[in-house]
Design a protein around this motif. Structure first.
Motif, PDB file in Angstrom:
ATOM      1  N   PRO A 131     -13.984  -9.411   7.039  1.00 32.61           N
ATOM      2  CA  PRO A 131     -15.373  -9.610   6.627  1.00 32.61           C
ATOM      3  C   PRO A 131     -16.168  -8.359   6.265  1.00 32.61           C
ATOM      4  N   THR A 132     -15.551  -7.185   6.154  1.00 33.88           N
ATOM      5  CA  THR A 132     -16.355  -5.971   5.973  1.00 33.88           C
ATOM      6  C   THR A 132     -16.813  -5.759   4.541  1.00 33.88           C
ATOM      7  N   GLY A 133     -16.035  -6.259   3.567  1.00 34.78           N
ATOM      8  CA  GLY A 133     -16.368  -6.026   2.168  1.00 34.78           C
ATOM      9  C   GLY A 133     -15.977  -4.654   1.672  1.00 34.78           C
ATOM     10  N   LEU A 134     -15.259  -3.875   2.498  1.00 33.98           N
ATOM     11  CA  LEU A 134     -14.851  -2.520   2.131  1.00 33.98           C
ATOM     12  C   LEU A 134     -13.537  -2.543   1.351  1.00 33.98           C
ATOM     13  N   THR A 135     -13.360  -1.551   0.481  1.00 35.32           N
ATOM     14  CA  THR A 135     -12.145  -1.474  -0.324  1.00 35.32           C
ATOM     15  C   THR A 135     -11.354  -0.205   0.008  1.00 35.32           C
ATOM     16  N   LEU A 136     -10.079  -0.225  -0.324  1.00 36.33           N
ATOM     17  CA  LEU A 136      -9.200   0.919  -0.110  1.00 36.33           C
ATOM     18  C   LEU A 136      -9.346   1.936  -1.244  1.00 36.33           C
ATOM     19  N   ASN A 137      -9.268   3.221  -0.903  1.00 35.71           N
ATOM     20  CA  ASN A 137      -9.272   4.234  -1.945  1.00 35.71           C
ATOM     21  C   ASN A 137      -7.860   4.424  -2.497  1.00 35.71           C
ATOM     22  N   LYS A 138      -7.766   5.209  -3.570  1.00 35.98           N
ATOM     23  CA  LYS A 138      -6.486   5.384  -4.252  1.00 35.98           C
ATOM     24  C   LYS A 138      -5.434   6.008  -3.344  1.00 35.98           C
ATOM     25  N   GLU A 139      -5.852   6.965  -2.509  1.00 39.80           N
ATOM     26  CA  GLU A 139      -4.911   7.645  -1.613  1.00 39.80           C
ATOM     27  C   GLU A 139      -4.247   6.666  -0.658  1.00 39.80           C
ATOM     28  N   LYS A 140      -5.031   5.752  -0.080  1.00 40.91           N
ATOM     29  CA  LYS A 140      -4.467   4.791   0.861  1.00 40.91           C
ATOM     30  C   LYS A 140      -3.597   3.756   0.141  1.00 40.91           C
ATOM     31  N   LEU A 141      -3.999   3.377  -1.062  1.00 42.40           N
ATOM     32  CA  LEU A 141      -3.181   2.457  -1.837  1.00 42.40           C
ATOM     33  C   LEU A 141      -1.805   3.063  -2.130  1.00 42.40           C
ATOM     34  N   GLU A 142      -1.806   4.321  -2.491  1.00 43.71           N
ATOM     35  CA  GLU A 142      -0.537   4.992  -2.777  1.00 43.71           C
ATOM     36  C   GLU A 142       0.324   5.113  -1.523  1.00 43.71           C
ATOM     37  N   TYR A 143      -0.338   5.315  -0.372  1.00 42.99           N
ATOM     38  CA  TYR A 143       0.407   5.384   0.880  1.00 42.99           C
ATOM     39  C   TYR A 143       1.107   4.052   1.160  1.00 42.99           C
ATOM     40  N   PHE A 144       0.369   2.955   1.051  1.00 43.45           N
ATOM     41  CA  PHE A 144       0.968   1.641   1.302  1.00 43.45           C
ATOM     42  C   PHE A 144       2.112   1.367   0.333  1.00 43.45           C
ATOM     43  N   ASN A 145       1.906   1.739  -0.910  1.00 43.01           N
ATOM     44  CA  ASN A 145       2.950   1.529  -1.900  1.00 43.01           C
ATOM     45  C   ASN A 145       4.219   2.304  -1.535  1.00 43.01           C
ATOM     46  N   SER A 146       4.047   3.495  -0.958  1.00 41.62           N
ATOM     47  CA  SER A 146       5.186   4.339  -0.621  1.00 41.62           C
ATOM     48  C   SER A 146       5.976   3.821   0.583  1.00 41.62           C
ATOM     49  N   ILE A 147       5.293   3.171   1.541  1.00 39.67           N
ATOM     50  CA  ILE A 147       6.008   2.728   2.747  1.00 39.67           C
ATOM     51  C   ILE A 147       6.572   1.320   2.619  1.00 39.67           C
ATOM     52  N   CYS A 148       6.158   0.593   1.573  1.00 37.04           N
ATOM     53  CA  CYS A 148       6.646  -0.781   1.405  1.00 37.04           C
ATOM     54  C   CYS A 148       7.987  -0.766   0.679  1.00 37.04           C
ATOM     55  N   LYS A 149       9.034  -0.633   1.470  1.00 41.34           N
ATOM     56  CA  LYS A 149      10.404  -0.610   0.971  1.00 41.34           C
ATOM     57  C   LYS A 149      11.324  -1.005   2.117  1.00 41.34           C
ATOM     58  N   ASP A 150      12.576  -1.280   1.792  1.00 43.95           N
ATOM     59  CA  ASP A 150      13.571  -1.657   2.808  1.00 43.95           C
ATOM     60  C   ASP A 150      13.058  -2.842   3.638  1.00 43.95           C
ATOM     61  N   ASN A 151      12.772  -2.617   4.945  1.00 45.76           N
ATOM     62  CA  ASN A 151      12.368  -3.736   5.815  1.00 45.76           C
ATOM     63  C   ASN A 151      10.860  -3.794   6.031  1.00 45.76           C
ATOM     64  N   THR A 152      10.092  -3.162   5.157  1.00 44.22           N
ATOM     65  CA  THR A 152       8.627  -3.198   5.258  1.00 44.22           C
ATOM     66  C   THR A 152       8.025  -3.870   4.029  1.00 44.22           C
ATOM     67  N   TYR A 153       7.251  -4.920   4.284  1.00 44.23           N
ATOM     68  CA  TYR A 153       6.607  -5.693   3.220  1.00 44.23           C
ATOM     69  C   TYR A 153       5.086  -5.659   3.410  1.00 44.23           C
ATOM     70  N   MET A 154       4.365  -5.958   2.337  1.00 43.91           N
ATOM     71  CA  MET A 154       2.916  -6.070   2.459  1.00 43.91           C
ATOM     72  C   MET A 154       2.409  -7.321   1.757  1.00 43.91           C
ATOM     73  N   LEU A 155       1.556  -8.062   2.465  1.00 46.96           N
ATOM     74  CA  LEU A 155       0.787  -9.149   1.874  1.00 46.96           C
ATOM     75  C   LEU A 155      -0.577  -8.572   1.554  1.00 46.96           C
ATOM     76  N   PHE A 156      -0.849  -8.423   0.283  1.00 49.37           N
ATOM     77  CA  PHE A 156      -2.056  -7.737  -0.200  1.00 49.37           C
ATOM     78  C   PHE A 156      -3.029  -8.800  -0.690  1.00 49.37           C
ATOM     79  N   ASP A 157      -3.958  -9.159   0.174  1.00 47.21           N
ATOM     80  CA  ASP A 157      -4.882 -10.272  -0.076  1.00 47.21           C
ATOM     81  C   ASP A 157      -6.047  -9.793  -0.936  1.00 47.21           C
ATOM     82  N   GLU A 158      -6.063 -10.238  -2.183  1.00 45.10           N
ATOM     83  CA  GLU A 158      -7.095  -9.821  -3.139  1.00 45.10           C
ATOM     84  C   GLU A 158      -8.001 -10.991  -3.528  1.00 45.10           C
ATOM     85  N   ALA A 159      -8.345 -11.815  -2.559  1.00 43.70           N
ATOM     86  CA  ALA A 159      -9.173 -12.991  -2.834  1.00 43.70           C
ATOM     87  C   ALA A 159     -10.518 -12.631  -3.448  1.00 43.70           C
ATOM     88  N   TYR A 160     -11.013 -11.430  -3.138  1.00 40.70           N
ATOM     89  CA  TYR A 160     -12.360 -11.046  -3.585  1.00 40.70           C
ATOM     90  C   TYR A 160     -12.345  -9.911  -4.597  1.00 40.70           C
TER      91      TYR A 160
END
Length: 325
Positions: A131-160
């Motif tokens: 419920p915060t309405g806050l968004t991720l910056n580019k640095e954090k997005l790139e971090y998540f993209n880098s760790i999502c491999k092998d046995n790590t997945y991400m559900l990226f909820d972009e409803a808003y």
């Protein structure tokens, strides 16, 4: 009673009456699902095998959690920030996930994310966050993209995501371990017909597909979603209206000295002083946000149409006089 609790779009409602009037209600529609998949592929310049449909975005979340749980043979955990969309945590817990939540002053603290090399890790992130309405910056997005491999997945909820100004996101359908989850419920004002979708690399989509029920999408949802994607100016018009209404509400919060978080969505999270606030507002004819787990002195209010916000403001002033906010 004015309901400002569910982030519905009451500011600019998509007119689908003509679409509904042309539907053959005596016919099943599941063999027409491909039409929406093709429309989504055209809209996003992708292929139709990059999409999965769902009975609302929450259904896409549930299918994905179930599919990954089965793939991991139950050796799996969900990693999620607090506060967040709590239904995802509830789904995961009921399916059998172990749960690992973290909190760091309303920012996504990547240092708090603890990946387990012996398990499948599923990270759930909403961007903008609910419920915060806050968004991720580019640095954090790139971090998540880098760790999502092998046995790590991400559900990226972009409803808003459509409500955010200058939205920063990941490149769609590139990372086979990231599912982008979107919906027609919010921006396109179709909450009542329940239709959402996931976008990912075909490898991830193929993991989910066995858990998709072909008759989950009804005729009304299917045809209205196709129509919505063709309304090129609707999202921009709606965003402009909501931004104006949000500005009005922010000015009221400033005037009444009520702390709020700057939101990139169609709602605002603000502080309250008393847990009886929601009940009092309901007595005044306004339904405000639900209780937020672990944060009893915060409340979320949807950006409704201007008439709804005028009525909300009247009740808010009364609540302020009673020291509830």
């Amino acid at each position: 009673m004015i309901d400002l609790s569910k982030n519905e779009n009451t500011c600019n409602i998509l007119d689908v009456k003509d679409i509904i009037s042309k539907i053959d209600f005596n016919r099943y529609s599941f063999d027409k699902n491909y039409k929406l998949l093709d429309e989504l592929a055209s809209f996003y310049y992708l292929n139709n095998n990059n999409f999965v449909l769902g009975n609302g975005s929450s259904n896409v979340i549930y299918m994905s959690l179930l599919a990954l749980y089965k793939k991991a043979n139950a050796n799996i955990k969900l990693i999620a920030p607090l506060p967040t969309f709590e239904l995802t945590i509830e789904y995961a817990r009921n399916i059998g996930y172990s749960i690992d939540t973290f909190y760091e002053e309303f920012e996504i603290g990547i240092s708090k994310i603890n990946l387990d090399s012996n398990k499948t890790n599923v990270i759930y992130i909403a961007n903008p966050n609910n419920p915060t309405g806050l968004t991720l910056n580019k640095e954090k997005l790139e971090y998540f993209n880098s760790i999502c491999k092998d046995n790590t997945y991400m559900l990226f909820d972009e409803a808003y995501f459509e409500f955010a100004n200058d939205y920063e996101g990941l490149e769609l359908a590139k990372n086979p371990n990231i599912l982008h989850i979107r919906t027609f419920s919010k921006m396109y004002s179709l909450a009542g017909i329940r239709i959402g979708y996931g976008i990912s690399h075909s490898d991830f989509i193929n993991i989910i597909k066995p858990y998709f029920s072909i008759d989950a999408i009804n005729s009304i949802a299917l045809n209205c979603a196709i129509y919505a994607l063709k309304q090129k100016d609707f999202a921009n018009t709606t965003r402009n209206i909501i931004n104006e209404n949000k500005k009005y509400l922010e000015e009221v919060f400033k005037e009444l000295d009520i702390f709020y978080y700057k939101s990139q969505a169609n709602f605002i999270l603000h502080k309250i002083k008393d847990i009886n606030y929601a009940n009092y507002m309901k007595e005044q004819g306004i339904i405000v946000g639900r209780n937020i787990d672990n944060f009893p002195l915060l409340n979320r209010i949807s950006i409704g149409n201007i008439n709804e916000l005028h009525e909300f403001t009247k009740a808010l002033r009364l609540a302020k006089a009673k020291n509830l906010v």
